[in-house]
Scaffold this motif. Structure first.
Motif, PDB file in Angstrom:
ATOM      1  N   PHE A  88      51.106  40.210  57.439  1.00 44.33           N
ATOM      2  CA  PHE A  88      49.892  40.495  58.206  1.00 44.33           C
ATOM      3  C   PHE A  88      48.774  41.054  57.328  1.00 44.33           C
ATOM      4  CE2 PHE A  88      52.533  40.708  62.230  1.00 44.33           C
ATOM      5  CZ  PHE A  88      51.907  39.620  62.827  1.00 44.33           C
ATOM      6  N   THR A  89      49.133  41.731  56.244  1.00 39.65           N
ATOM      7  CA  THR A  89      48.120  42.313  55.352  1.00 39.65           C
ATOM      8  C   THR A  89      48.001  41.526  54.043  1.00 39.65           C
ATOM      9  OG1 THR A  89      49.791  43.828  54.429  1.00 39.65           O
ATOM     10  CG2 THR A  89      48.490  44.616  56.293  1.00 39.65           C
ATOM     11  N   PHE A  90      48.571  40.332  54.013  1.00 40.55           N
ATOM     12  CA  PHE A  90      48.647  39.544  52.778  1.00 40.55           C
ATOM     13  C   PHE A  90      47.267  39.281  52.179  1.00 40.55           C
ATOM     14  CE2 PHE A  90      49.582  35.746  50.206  1.00 40.55           C
ATOM     15  CZ  PHE A  90      50.761  36.129  49.598  1.00 40.55           C
ATOM     16  N   ARG A  91      46.294  38.973  53.037  1.00 41.42           N
ATOM     17  CA  ARG A  91      44.952  38.634  52.566  1.00 41.42           C
ATOM     18  C   ARG A  91      44.298  39.800  51.841  1.00 41.42           C
ATOM     19  NH1 ARG A  91      41.566  37.180  50.171  1.00 41.42           N
ATOM     20  NH2 ARG A  91      39.920  35.655  50.511  1.00 41.42           N
ATOM     21  N   GLN A  92      44.680  41.037  52.187  1.00 42.68           N
ATOM     22  CA  GLN A  92      44.047  42.210  51.603  1.00 42.68           C
ATOM     23  C   GLN A  92      44.623  42.556  50.228  1.00 42.68           C
ATOM     24  OE1 GLN A  92      44.813  42.195  55.091  1.00 42.68           O
ATOM     25  NE2 GLN A  92      42.667  41.622  55.259  1.00 42.68           N
ATOM     26  N   TRP A  93      45.945  42.378  50.045  1.00 43.33           N
ATOM     27  CA  TRP A  93      46.542  42.846  48.790  1.00 43.33           C
ATOM     28  C   TRP A  93      46.972  41.733  47.833  1.00 43.33           C
ATOM     29  CZ3 TRP A  93      51.454  41.193  47.712  1.00 43.33           C
ATOM     30  CH2 TRP A  93      52.241  40.774  48.784  1.00 43.33           C
ATOM     31  N   ALA A  94      47.303  40.563  48.366  1.00 44.60           N
ATOM     32  CA  ALA A  94      47.888  39.524  47.520  1.00 44.60           C
ATOM     33  C   ALA A  94      46.963  39.014  46.412  1.00 44.60           C
ATOM     34  CB  ALA A  94      48.367  38.363  48.395  1.00 44.60           C
ATOM     35  N   PRO A  95      45.663  38.751  46.696  1.00 41.72           N
ATOM     36  CA  PRO A  95      44.821  38.224  45.605  1.00 41.72           C
ATOM     37  C   PRO A  95      44.788  39.120  44.370  1.00 41.72           C
ATOM     38  CG  PRO A  95      43.727  37.942  47.720  1.00 41.72           C
ATOM     39  CD  PRO A  95      44.940  38.782  47.983  1.00 41.72           C
ATOM     40  N   THR A  96      44.810  40.437  44.580  1.00 43.49           N
ATOM     41  CA  THR A  96      44.770  41.356  43.442  1.00 43.49           C
ATOM     42  C   THR A  96      46.127  41.474  42.768  1.00 43.49           C
ATOM     43  OG1 THR A  96      43.006  42.636  44.493  1.00 43.49           O
ATOM     44  CG2 THR A  96      44.248  43.710  42.727  1.00 43.49           C
ATOM     45  N   VAL A  97      47.171  41.638  43.571  1.00 44.43           N
ATOM     46  CA  VAL A  97      48.508  41.854  43.015  1.00 44.43           C
ATOM     47  C   VAL A  97      49.031  40.603  42.318  1.00 44.43           C
ATOM     48  CG1 VAL A  97      50.905  42.388  43.607  1.00 44.43           C
ATOM     49  CG2 VAL A  97      49.038  43.648  44.697  1.00 44.43           C
ATOM     50  N   LEU A  98      48.768  39.442  42.909  1.00 47.48           N
ATOM     51  CA  LEU A  98      49.308  38.192  42.364  1.00 47.48           C
ATOM     52  C   LEU A  98      48.385  37.524  41.353  1.00 47.48           C
ATOM     53  CD1 LEU A  98      50.781  36.627  45.637  1.00 47.48           C
ATOM     54  CD2 LEU A  98      51.925  38.048  43.935  1.00 47.48           C
ATOM     55  N   ALA A  99      47.222  38.113  41.091  1.00 50.59           N
ATOM     56  CA  ALA A  99      46.267  37.492  40.167  1.00 50.59           C
ATOM     57  C   ALA A  99      46.871  37.185  38.797  1.00 50.59           C
ATOM     58  CB  ALA A  99      45.032  38.385  40.020  1.00 50.59           C
ATOM     59  N   PRO A 100      47.624  38.101  38.156  1.00 53.84           N
ATOM     60  CA  PRO A 100      48.206  37.768  36.836  1.00 53.84           C
ATOM     61  C   PRO A 100      49.158  36.578  36.895  1.00 53.84           C
ATOM     62  CG  PRO A 100      48.284  40.134  37.236  1.00 53.84           C
ATOM     63  CD  PRO A 100      47.907  39.504  38.526  1.00 53.84           C
ATOM     64  N   ILE A 101      49.968  36.507  37.960  1.00 56.21           N
ATOM     65  CA  ILE A 101      50.912  35.391  38.087  1.00 56.21           C
ATOM     66  C   ILE A 101      50.164  34.078  38.277  1.00 56.21           C
ATOM     67  CG2 ILE A 101      52.801  34.467  39.479  1.00 56.21           C
ATOM     68  CD1 ILE A 101      53.567  37.322  40.174  1.00 56.21           C
ATOM     69  N   ILE A 102      49.115  34.115  39.102  1.00 58.79           N
ATOM     70  CA  ILE A 102      48.316  32.908  39.347  1.00 58.79           C
ATOM     71  C   ILE A 102      47.646  32.453  38.054  1.00 58.79           C
ATOM     72  CG2 ILE A 102      46.315  32.015  40.580  1.00 58.79           C
ATOM     73  CD1 ILE A 102      47.052  33.920  42.868  1.00 58.79           C
ATOM     74  N   ALA A 103      47.143  33.411  37.283  1.00 65.76           N
ATOM     75  CA  ALA A 103      46.483  33.064  36.018  1.00 65.76           C
ATOM     76  C   ALA A 103      47.473  32.420  35.040  1.00 65.76           C
ATOM     77  CB  ALA A 103      45.861  34.315  35.405  1.00 65.76           C
ATOM     78  N   LEU A 104      48.681  32.964  34.951  1.00 70.57           N
ATOM     79  CA  LEU A 104      49.692  32.386  34.065  1.00 70.57           C
ATOM     80  C   LEU A 104      50.078  30.977  34.504  1.00 70.57           C
ATOM     81  CD1 LEU A 104      52.032  35.463  33.470  1.00 70.57           C
ATOM     82  CD2 LEU A 104      50.539  34.357  31.797  1.00 70.57           C
TER      83      LEU A 104
END
Length: 337
Positions: free
Chosen positions: A240-256
């Motif tokens: 339910f709160t994925f949109r608020q925290w995921a872009p920041t937390v998962l940014a390094p994984i997405i970049a890799l």
């Protein structure tokens, strides 16, 4: 099986995490207008926080001084309130407020009836703490639990269907991923309800199971009663709160992952670029060393190949550009589908 102290610590830690999230999300309600879906989310977090807090073994012992198994009743009741709040949140996202309220009113009526009947069964069928979740509990307690589990199962199925509808019309991939995570949480919670129903019916079905004193049975009971609901709640709140925290937390994984894909694409263009470069060496851009970012390396290679295509276009007979491109694509990437 973990000790009561460990279980209490887990339940209270989850309760505090839910409460902290509720306070954090509730900050946006200080301004007006107050979005009804955010109000529902804050209520969901608050209800589940109370549910986990009162069902911690340490809290149950205190509440037993007021009424035996009162913590169980409060915990189950706030769990149903939380499930309804989750449904309300999705309803307010899917429909106009008036339409959502109309749909929610029917669910609220059913919830009220369920809670009243559960409370009546609880109050008129006293049982010792160790008997409350036992298959050999009084018939009134069995009916109480079946009512609780049936409402919870129906609410979870209802929420799953609403979430799938919400995800199907959502363009934001973060919101879609969050809804998928909530849907998975509902599946875990349904597994919990199935385990609880099996535990209640097995004693009356003639099926042989291990004794309640058996270590394996105790571990299974711990997984069903503690692990599954905890995992389901944490997955749901994360979704339910994925949109608020995921872009920041998962940014390094997405970049890799992006770098890996760009390196792979760069390597796949190597043979095509080599042949083109032999014919048109002037397409070369300034040299790029290994320190250049994979994205820039890929963009540079694509630009060089596009420049070669532009320079070679005058030598391709009119009307044959498409077939020439198809032949090149098949030669380096396989048949065009």
């Amino acid at each position: 099986m973990p000790s009561r102290a460990v279980i209490s610590a887990v339940f209270l830690a989850v309760a505090l995490a839910l409460l902290a999230t509720a306070v954090y999300r509730g900050r946006s309600l200080r301004s007006t207008p107050r979005p009804p879906d955010v109000i529902a989310l804050v209520l969901l977090l608050s209800f589940l926080s109370i549910s986990f807090a009162v069902q911690a073994p340490a809290a149950r012992e205190i509440l037993n001084l007021l009424r035996v198994n009162l913590g169980q009743l409060l915990g189950n009741g706030f769990t149903l309130l939380g499930a309804t709040a989750a449904t309300a949140m999705v309803l307010f996202i899917l429909y106009e407020p008036a339409n959502a309220l109309r749909r929610l009113r029917r669910r609220g009526t059913l919830l009220t009836i369920t809670l009243v009947v559960m409370t009546g069964l609880f109050w008129t069928n006293p049982a010792e703490p160790e008997e409350f979740t036992d298959p050999a509990a009084p018939a009134g307690i069995i009916a109480y639990y079946f009512l609780y589990l049936i409402y919870l199962a129906v609410a979870l199925v209802d929420l799953t269907l609403l979430i799938r509808r919400r995800a199907s019309g959502e363009a934001d991939r973060w919101v879609r991923s969050g809804m998928q995570l909530v849907s998975a949480a509902c599946a875990v919670a349904l597994l919990y309800t199935a385990g609880r129903m099996f535990n209640l019916t097995v004693d009356h079905s003639g099926v042989e199971v291990v004794s309640g004193d058996d270590v394996a049975y105790g571990l299974l009971e711990f997984i069903v009663a503690t692990v599954l609901p905890t995992v389901a709640v944490m997955m749901a709140i994360a979704g339910f709160t994925f949109r608020q925290w995921a872009p920041t937390v998962l940014a390094p994984i997405i970049a890799l992952n992006r770098m890996r894909r760009h390196r792979a694409a760069y390597a796949r263009l190597e043979s095509l670029w080599t042949e083109v470069h032999q014919v048109l060496p002037r397409i070369s851009l300034p040299d790029r060393d290994s320190r250049t970012r994979p994205s820039l390396q890929l963009y540079g290679r694509v630009i060089e190949i596009c420049d070669a295509e532009m320079l070679a276009s005058p030598f391709v007979p009119s009307g044959q550009h498409g077939s020439a491109l198809a032949e090149a694509h098949e030669a380096y990437s396989g048949p065009v589908k």
